[in-house]
Write a protein that holds these residues in place. Structure first.
Motif, mmCIF file in Angstrom:
data_model
loop_
_atom_site.group_PDB
_atom_site.id
_atom_site.type_symbol
_atom_site.label_atom_id
_atom_site.label_comp_id
_atom_site.label_asym_id
_atom_site.label_seq_id
_atom_site.Cartn_x
_atom_site.Cartn_y
_atom_site.Cartn_z
ATOM 1 N N LYS A 81 19.447 -4.269 -13.066
ATOM 2 C CA LYS A 81 20.648 -3.725 -12.436
ATOM 3 C C LYS A 81 21.116 -2.474 -13.165
ATOM 4 C CE LYS A 81 25.343 -4.895 -10.967
ATOM 5 N NZ LYS A 81 26.376 -5.937 -10.889
ATOM 6 N N ASN A 82 21.140 -2.524 -14.502
ATOM 7 C CA ASN A 82 21.580 -1.363 -15.269
ATOM 8 C C ASN A 82 20.452 -0.379 -15.525
ATOM 9 O OD1 ASN A 82 24.266 -2.126 -15.502
ATOM 10 N ND2 ASN A 82 23.827 -3.465 -17.223
ATOM 11 N N GLN A 83 19.230 -0.846 -15.544
ATOM 12 C CA GLN A 83 18.084 0.018 -15.775
ATOM 13 C C GLN A 83 17.835 0.930 -14.588
ATOM 14 O OE1 GLN A 83 14.560 1.793 -16.975
ATOM 15 N NE2 GLN A 83 15.963 0.637 -18.236
ATOM 16 N N CYS A 84 18.090 0.433 -13.392
ATOM 17 C CA CYS A 84 17.628 1.150 -12.211
ATOM 18 C C CYS A 84 18.724 1.446 -11.198
ATOM 19 C CB CYS A 84 16.512 0.322 -11.564
ATOM 20 S SG CYS A 84 15.628 1.135 -10.257
ATOM 21 N N PHE A 85 19.393 0.435 -10.705
ATOM 22 C CA PHE A 85 20.280 0.631 -9.569
ATOM 23 C C PHE A 85 21.606 1.284 -9.917
ATOM 24 C CE2 PHE A 85 17.488 -2.707 -7.936
ATOM 25 C CZ PHE A 85 17.129 -2.140 -6.732
ATOM 26 N N VAL A 86 22.107 1.065 -11.126
ATOM 27 C CA VAL A 86 23.422 1.581 -11.482
ATOM 28 C C VAL A 86 23.328 2.948 -12.150
ATOM 29 C CG1 VAL A 86 25.472 1.189 -12.897
ATOM 30 C CG2 VAL A 86 24.417 -0.704 -11.661
ATOM 31 N N ASN A 87 22.463 3.067 -13.127
ATOM 32 C CA ASN A 87 22.459 4.258 -13.975
ATOM 33 C C ASN A 87 21.406 5.309 -13.625
ATOM 34 O OD1 ASN A 87 24.578 3.598 -15.868
ATOM 35 N ND2 ASN A 87 23.265 1.895 -16.452
ATOM 36 N N GLY A 88 20.569 5.053 -12.666
ATOM 37 C CA GLY A 88 19.520 6.026 -12.402
ATOM 38 C C GLY A 88 18.935 5.910 -11.015
ATOM 39 N N THR A 89 17.820 6.542 -10.833
ATOM 40 C CA THR A 89 17.145 6.519 -9.539
ATOM 41 C C THR A 89 15.808 5.790 -9.634
ATOM 42 O OG1 THR A 89 16.126 8.639 -10.042
ATOM 43 C CG2 THR A 89 18.167 8.688 -8.786
ATOM 44 N N CYS A 90 15.664 4.936 -10.625
ATOM 45 C CA CYS A 90 14.452 4.133 -10.833
ATOM 46 C C CYS A 90 13.250 4.981 -11.239
ATOM 47 C CB CYS A 90 14.096 3.325 -9.586
ATOM 48 S SG CYS A 90 15.451 2.364 -8.898
ATOM 49 N N THR A 91 13.459 6.248 -11.534
ATOM 50 C CA THR A 91 12.339 7.130 -11.842
ATOM 51 C C THR A 91 11.565 6.657 -13.066
ATOM 52 O OG1 THR A 91 13.664 8.966 -10.975
ATOM 53 C CG2 THR A 91 11.655 9.531 -12.167
ATOM 54 N N ASN A 92 12.279 6.348 -14.133
ATOM 55 C CA ASN A 92 11.607 5.901 -15.346
ATOM 56 C C ASN A 92 10.853 4.598 -15.117
ATOM 57 O OD1 ASN A 92 11.209 6.309 -18.309
ATOM 58 N ND2 ASN A 92 12.193 4.304 -18.387
ATOM 59 N N THR A 152 0.825 -1.207 0.000
ATOM 60 C CA THR A 152 0.000 0.000 0.000
ATOM 61 C C THR A 152 0.860 1.259 0.000
ATOM 62 O OG1 THR A 152 -1.777 -1.137 1.181
ATOM 63 C CG2 THR A 152 -1.790 1.264 1.235
ATOM 64 N N GLY A 153 1.929 1.224 0.826
ATOM 65 C CA GLY A 153 2.830 2.369 0.894
ATOM 66 C C GLY A 153 3.516 2.631 -0.425
ATOM 67 N N ASN A 154 3.926 1.559 -1.107
ATOM 68 C CA ASN A 154 4.590 1.715 -2.408
ATOM 69 C C ASN A 154 3.632 2.265 -3.461
ATOM 70 O OD1 ASN A 154 7.004 0.819 -1.384
ATOM 71 N ND2 ASN A 154 6.783 -1.266 -2.144
ATOM 72 N N LYS A 155 2.373 1.823 -3.418
ATOM 73 C CA LYS A 155 1.387 2.335 -4.367
ATOM 74 C C LYS A 155 1.175 3.831 -4.170
ATOM 75 C CE LYS A 155 -1.218 -1.940 -5.134
ATOM 76 N NZ LYS A 155 -2.513 -2.636 -4.950
ATOM 77 N N GLU A 156 1.178 4.264 -2.912
ATOM 78 C CA GLU A 156 1.020 5.689 -2.622
ATOM 79 C C GLU A 156 2.225 6.477 -3.154
ATOM 80 O OE1 GLU A 156 0.518 5.861 1.581
ATOM 81 O OE2 GLU A 156 -1.600 5.244 1.517
ATOM 82 N N LYS A 157 3.416 5.904 -3.024
ATOM 83 C CA LYS A 157 4.614 6.575 -3.526
ATOM 84 C C LYS A 157 4.612 6.648 -5.047
ATOM 85 C CE LYS A 157 7.779 5.786 0.321
ATOM 86 N NZ LYS A 157 9.120 5.280 0.712
ATOM 87 N N VAL A 158 4.180 5.559 -5.686
ATOM 88 C CA VAL A 158 4.086 5.555 -7.149
ATOM 89 C C VAL A 158 3.153 6.675 -7.611
ATOM 90 C CG1 VAL A 158 3.181 4.295 -9.139
ATOM 91 C CG2 VAL A 158 4.644 3.122 -7.487
ATOM 92 N N ALA A 159 2.000 6.777 -6.943
ATOM 93 C CA ALA A 159 1.032 7.820 -7.291
ATOM 94 C C ALA A 159 1.636 9.204 -7.091
ATOM 95 C CB ALA A 159 -0.230 7.663 -6.442
ATOM 96 N N LYS A 160 2.449 9.352 -6.052
ATOM 97 C CA LYS A 160 3.056 10.645 -5.752
ATOM 98 C C LYS A 160 4.094 11.024 -6.809
ATOM 99 C CE LYS A 160 3.990 13.085 -1.461
ATOM 100 N NZ LYS A 160 4.242 12.934 0.000
ATOM 101 N N VAL A 161 4.893 10.039 -7.221
ATOM 102 C CA VAL A 161 5.908 10.296 -8.256
ATOM 103 C C VAL A 161 5.246 10.678 -9.570
ATOM 104 C CG1 VAL A 161 7.755 9.264 -9.642
ATOM 105 C CG2 VAL A 161 7.624 8.784 -7.193
ATOM 106 N N LYS A 162 4.193 9.972 -9.934
ATOM 107 C CA LYS A 162 3.502 10.251 -11.192
ATOM 108 C C LYS A 162 2.802 11.610 -11.139
ATOM 109 C CE LYS A 162 1.907 6.727 -13.542
ATOM 110 N NZ LYS A 162 1.168 5.540 -14.009
ATOM 111 N N LYS A 163 2.305 11.971 -9.957
ATOM 112 C CA LYS A 163 1.652 13.269 -9.804
ATOM 113 C C LYS A 163 2.653 14.405 -9.957
ATOM 114 C CE LYS A 163 -0.859 16.171 -6.504
ATOM 115 N NZ LYS A 163 -1.368 16.280 -5.100
ATOM 116 N N ILE A 164 3.817 14.280 -9.303
ATOM 117 C CA ILE A 164 4.795 15.360 -9.387
ATOM 118 C C ILE A 164 5.347 15.458 -10.816
ATOM 119 C CG2 ILE A 164 6.739 13.924 -8.627
ATOM 120 C CD1 ILE A 164 6.212 17.702 -8.074
#
Length: 232
Positions: free
Chosen positions: A188-199, A37-49
């Protein structure tokens, strides 16, 4: 002659056993439910911003012209970032504007490698403000124009990438989530190494990478990738 119906009931011991089993099951499942539930709320927050930033950036360009023409009369990186911040924040619901400093606006705490991606917002060329919903924003122009977002807001310690820290880049007059240009199929390369998982969050509507190890393998053995985007 009266007949009596035999009543069937649980004994106290049986009731306690059932309650104990329910308690164990709840203890095992509720943390996962709360986390989901907490992660879903964060996803919604990221998409909103992301939507709010995109809207504000579009409105700013409608008023002041294309982004790459904003800095014609600015001779320093600091002046450019300030102009960027002033024009973007003008079209957002800002509750506090700290201008050229992050003090009191963006993050508090000690910077460590866990918070990689936010070093530029501890440098001299930055601009920060807090939105009415508490989200903290920092803008940087070095080495590229980038928007750093702390969805937990100021005063909650250092933001951690992929959990509360999400970055966006300015590319050809657009705001794009960091990681937009990565085509490697491994998490690993999509998220943890090259970015902040935003995409990942914007595209796949989840934070299942938090369930996986740094190689993108989920507890059930599922390998996250650009084609397998959840741990199910």
């Amino acid at each position: 002659m009266k007949t009596f119906k035999k009543l069937v009931a649980f004994t106290l011991a049986e009731t306690l056993i059932v309650m104990g089993v329910i308690g164990i099951v709840s203890a095992l499942t509720l943390p996962n439910l709360n986390s989901s539930t907490g992660n879903k709320e964060k996803v919604a927050k990221v998409k909103k911003i992301y939507q709010n930033l995109t809207d504000a950036f579009g409105r700013a360009q409608a008023v002041y012209g294309p982004f790459d023409t904003w800095f014609i009369n600015d001779n320093t990186d600091a002046a450019k970032v300030t102009r960027f911040g002033e024009r973007l924040s003008e079209f957002m619901k800002v509750s506090k504007n700290c201008g050229k400093t992050i003090t009191g606006c963006f993050y508090s705490g000690a910077y460590t490698l866990e918070h990689e991606g936010f070093a530029n917002c501890g440098a001299s060329d930055q601009y920060s403000f807090i939105l009415s919903d508490g989200v903290a924003i920092c803008l940087s122009g070095n080495p590229k124009y980038r928007i750093f977002v702390n969805i937990d807001g100021y005063g909650n310690g250092m933001p951690t990438r992929g959990k509360s820290a999400f970055n966006f880049d300015i590319v050809s007059g657009e705001i794009l989530p960091q990681g937009y240009d990565i085509t490697d199929s491994t998490l690993k390369n999509q998220c943890f190494v090259n970015g902040t998982c935003t995409n990942w969050v914007i595209q796949y509507d989840n934070m299942d990478y938090l369930k996986a190890n740094t190689n993108g393998v989920c507890p059930n053995g599922t390998q996250l990738s650009l084609t397998q985007t959840n741990c199910k």
